[in-house]
Design an enzyme around this catalytic site. Structure first.
Site, short mmCIF file in Angstrom:
data_model
loop_
_atom_site.label_atom_id
_atom_site.label_comp_id
_atom_site.label_asym_id
_atom_site.label_seq_id
_atom_site.Cartn_x
_atom_site.Cartn_y
_atom_site.Cartn_z
N HIS A 190 -0.20 1.65 -0.83
CA HIS A 190 0.14 0.14 -1.07
C HIS A 190 1.03 0.07 -2.36
O HIS A 190 2.20 -0.47 -2.15
CB HIS A 190 -1.08 -0.56 -1.30
N ASP A 195 34.48 -4.18 1.12
CA ASP A 195 33.20 -3.51 0.96
C ASP A 195 33.05 -3.01 -0.34
O ASP A 195 33.56 -3.14 -1.29
CB ASP A 195 33.45 -2.27 2.18
N TRP A 242 -0.73 4.33 -7.77
CA TRP A 242 0.86 4.44 -7.84
C TRP A 242 1.55 5.27 -8.92
O TRP A 242 2.44 5.65 -9.05
CB TRP A 242 1.40 3.18 -7.59
N SER A 296 18.21 7.60 -3.70
CA SER A 296 18.74 6.49 -3.04
C SER A 296 19.09 5.32 -4.09
O SER A 296 20.17 4.69 -3.99
CB SER A 296 17.76 5.88 -2.06
N SER A 297 18.19 4.81 -4.89
CA SER A 297 18.29 3.76 -5.81
C SER A 297 19.40 4.07 -6.73
O SER A 297 20.14 3.11 -7.14
CB SER A 297 17.03 3.42 -6.64
N HIS A 303 8.18 -0.10 -17.01
CA HIS A 303 8.00 -1.49 -17.18
C HIS A 303 9.68 -2.19 -16.74
O HIS A 303 9.80 -3.15 -16.41
CB HIS A 303 7.87 -1.70 -18.63
N GLU A 319 10.84 -1.17 -14.46
CA GLU A 319 10.89 -1.39 -12.96
C GLU A 319 10.48 -2.68 -12.62
O GLU A 319 10.94 -3.10 -11.36
CB GLU A 319 9.95 -0.21 -12.48
N TYR A 366 11.44 -5.32 -14.00
CA TYR A 366 12.61 -6.18 -13.89
C TYR A 366 13.54 -5.63 -12.93
O TYR A 366 14.48 -6.38 -12.23
CB TYR A 366 13.19 -6.25 -15.42
N SER A 403 18.56 -18.54 -8.77
CA SER A 403 19.85 -19.17 -9.27
C SER A 403 20.86 -19.45 -8.26
O SER A 403 21.76 -20.40 -8.64
CB SER A 403 20.32 -18.23 -10.28
N HIS A 412 3.09 -1.40 -24.08
CA HIS A 412 1.94 -2.47 -24.08
C HIS A 412 0.97 -2.17 -22.52
O HIS A 412 0.04 -2.84 -22.48
CB HIS A 412 2.54 -3.77 -23.74
N HIS A 413 1.36 -1.12 -21.73
CA HIS A 413 0.59 -0.67 -20.85
C HIS A 413 -0.41 0.48 -21.32
O HIS A 413 -1.18 0.77 -20.57
CB HIS A 413 1.55 -0.04 -19.64
N THR A 459 13.14 -15.24 -20.60
CA THR A 459 12.61 -15.68 -19.27
C THR A 459 12.22 -17.23 -19.36
O THR A 459 12.65 -17.97 -18.25
CB THR A 459 11.36 -14.92 -19.01
N LYS A 481 15.37 -19.26 -18.82
CA LYS A 481 15.82 -19.17 -17.53
C LYS A 481 14.91 -20.20 -16.69
O LYS A 481 15.43 -21.12 -15.92
CB LYS A 481 15.73 -17.96 -16.71
N ARG A 527 -10.67 -2.36 -11.70
CA ARG A 527 -9.82 -2.18 -10.57
C ARG A 527 -10.11 -0.90 -10.00
O ARG A 527 -10.56 0.04 -10.50
CB ARG A 527 -8.46 -2.38 -10.85
#
Length: 638
Positions: free
Chosen positions: A156, A186, A221, A251-252, A335, A337, A339, A350, A384-385, A410, A413, A532
């Site tokens: 997941h 293109d 994950w 790919s990314s 982290h 990731e 954003y 926006s 912080h993780h 943040t 915005k 968890r």
């Protein structure tokens, strides 16, 4: 030896019949009468030779071999011919081959959207299975197969983060609309664009394949060692997962490089970079985040693979390694990731808000700088993780402060979005509903993030359901609502059909209610201490878990209703005009204009005189008189 009847049936009837069908489909008479009439391409001579060889081998070679070998030949040719026939029949009657090697950015964007929604549906099914198991204490559907629960949690997370949100927001909407919004035909490297997409389906299949190899990969994950080492997962399941993440990363990065080069070199000459739409800027900054973050992930999982297969011991303390090193490398990617997943959503929001508020976005340049600051600071807050991994006190102070600082751009915005609402002629359609839901839920998730940024509090809440609630409010509900907003806003441009407005708003309320009922009670579960990634829990947590599971049922119904909305879109075929929002119907237009008289002449161009409009619509008299009066007052003041 007496052979069964099925042997002769398969050997002399089934295999020749399938081979004959393959040959018959390639015959010129059949092609002229059927294939040409169905407007499909001609079949290649290579395929004809391939099928004809199958036909000959199945008839000639089998009588000269033993019974066991003949059975293997029959089984092989049977499945090969069956697959070949079904695939080619499907391909030439339902799927045109030019989509396979297309370099058109719109087609590739559509394929990204298809892949993302399909993978998203699979990931939601996995999450639904998780919530069914957690509805009550004890076993519900697992029957003590707890490793399978861990596999579902792992898949997941992997699917949602790598092959759902990124293909939808970054790959789908980015490919389709960035070239249009910057004024180019293109992307810079169309073939690289095609390659970047077609790497993702194998990555998805390999990730799913890992679940069926020796019990699956139940690492979560994050694939932390030693849980992902050969001590706990000795098979090839984790290796498949690592390979899948490598493919998704390739790919990314390929897509990111393509967007960066297109942004710099292929923009139209007229608009300046600072005046480009914020959605284009969000894709641009997301591309840079991918370029800098993905290689670090590649290093981390490559070292893990070397540990597993070559005993390199980078993460093995017994060999001089450091298991915390993996956490540093992983979260240096992990982290940013977050954003990477949310910045394109910021761009969609926006883009939608100014349109439905009938005014420019408030603080355009400030919004661009905020995205830059978010991306830059996102690379220096990774630890912080890891507050519970033994960091020094001064290190915790730094990361707590840096995490607090990232809330400033943040919050700015969110302030600019709300300022755009102020004094605007707001037209509430389905995309606007999802945007408002995004702002509410993302802001709430950001506030819980500020709580978790405090190291002293995070020690108590780490790896509890409070963390699960936090990142689902930010990602699942933040990015998810942005995806839905972009879908409803742009679907008329993609398909040419306008969705059913009542069905779209119904889908919003189902999603909004379902997701909040699912994840809001998890804050209380986390503060009560429920960890968890456990399939069984004490009875004290039952009531809140029942509420969460009920919300998951409700959310799953909303997903099914979304499929119904898409079906309704193509069934009704309500053709969208050049502006489907303002010109849906004349009566609706008049009703909207009466609500916002100050924008009457500025926004809409109607081919009728004011006198004719007053004769046909007398209810507009007060609105027009008020507009004229306000214009006279402004003129007198000047």
């Amino acid at each position: 030896m007496n052979k069964p009847i099925s042997f002769y049936f398969i050997r002399w009837i089934v295999i020749p019949f399938l081979s004959f069908l393959s040959f018959f489909d390639l015959s010129s008479k059949f092609r002229k009468r059927y294939i040409a009439r169905s407007k499909t391409v001609k079949w290649s001579t290579v395929y004809f030779s391939f099928y004809f060889v199958h036909f000959l081998l199945s008839l000639i070679l089998s009588p000269f071999r033993g019974f066991e070998q003949v059975k293997e030949d029959i089984r092989f040719f049977f499945y090969l011919n069956l697959f070949s026939f079904c695939w080619n029949w499907y391909r030439f009657h339902f799927f045109k081959l030019d989509w396979l090697y297309t370099t058109n950015h719109k087609r590739i964007g559509i394929m990204y959207l298809f892949l993302g929604f399909f993978n998203g549906f699979l990931a939601i099914i996995l999450s639904f299975f998780i919530r069914v198991e957690l509805m009550f204490p004890g076993d519900q559907v697992l029957f003590s197969q707890y490793q399978f629960y861990n596999v579902c949690v792992t898949l997941h997370g992997i699917l949602m983060l790598f092959v759902v949100i990124v293909p939808l927001l970054f790959g789908g909407f980015g490919n389709y609309f960035v070239p249009i919004l910057i004024g180019t035909s293109d992307l810079a490297y169309p073939r690289l664009n095609n390659f970047s997409f077609w790497v993702l389906p194998p990555a998805t299949l390999i990730a799913f394949g890992s679940a069926f190899i020796q019990g699956g990969a139940g690492t979560g994950w994050t694939i932390y060692p030693p849980l992902s080492s050969t001590l706990c997962h000795f098979g090839f399941n984790v290796d498949f997962l690592i390979f899948s993440m490598h493919l998704a990363g390739i790919s990314s990065v390929g897509a990111a490089i393509n967007f960066i080069v297109t942004f710099y070199l292929y923009k139209a000459e007229a608009p300046k970079h600072r005046n480009l739409p914020l959605f284009v800027w969000s894709i641009f900054y997301t591309s840079w985040l991918l370029v800098f973050a993905i290689p670090v992930l590649g290093i981390a999982i490559t070292l893990l693979l070397l540990d597993r297969r070559f005993s390199a011991r980078f993460y093995d303390p017994s060999g001089g390694g450091d298991v915390v090193l993996f956490q540093h490398l992983f979260w240096f990617f992990g982290h940013p990731e977050v954003y990477i997943l949310i910045l394109p959503g910021f761009g969609v929001v926006s883009h939608v808000i100014p349109f439905f508020c009938n005014k420019p976005i408030f603080g355009h340049r400030a919004m661009v700088m905020c995205m830059f600051c978010i991306g830059f600071i996102g690379f220096v807050v990774w630890a912080h993780h890891m507050y519970t991994s033994g960091l020094q006190t001064y290190t915790k102070v730094y990361f707590t402060t840096a995490t607090m600082v990232i809330a400033i751009p943040t919050g700015l915005k969110v302030f600019n979005w709300l300022s755009t609402f102020w004094n605007g002629a707001i037209w509430m359609y389905t995309p606007m509903y999802f945007v408002v839901g995004f702002i509410i839920l993302f802001s709430f998730g950001g506030m819980t993030g500020v709580i978790l940024a405090n190291a002293s509090i995070d020690v108590s809440l780490h790896d509890t359901y409070f963390v699960v609630a936090h990142f689902h409010y930010v990602l699942s509900m933040g990015s998810g609502f942005a995806i839905y907003a972009g879908f409803y806003f742009w679907i008329s441009k993609i398909t040419g059909f306008q969705y059913n407005e009542k069905a779209g708003q119904t889908h919003f309320w189902l999603t909004f209610i379902g997701t909040n009922v699912t994840f809001f009670p998890m804050h209380y579960l986390g503060t009560a201490g429920m960890p968890r990634r456990i399939p069984c829990y004490p009875e004290i947590y039952q009531n809140l878990n029942v509420i969460c599971s009920f919300g998951a049922f409700f959310s799953f119904i909303s997903v099914l209703y979304f499929i119904y909305v898409i079906r309704l879109l193509f069934k009704e075929k309500h053709y969208a005009g050049s502006n489907p929002w303002y010109f849906g119907s004349h009566a609706e237009l008049i009703e909207r204009l009466v609500q916002s008289s100050s924008y009457f002449f500025a926004v809409v161009n109607i081919d009728a005189t004011v006198k004719d409009m007053l004769r046909t619509h007398p209810e507009l008299k007060d609105a027009i008189e008020g507009y004229r009066k306000s214009k006279r007052i402004l003129k007198d003041e000047d």
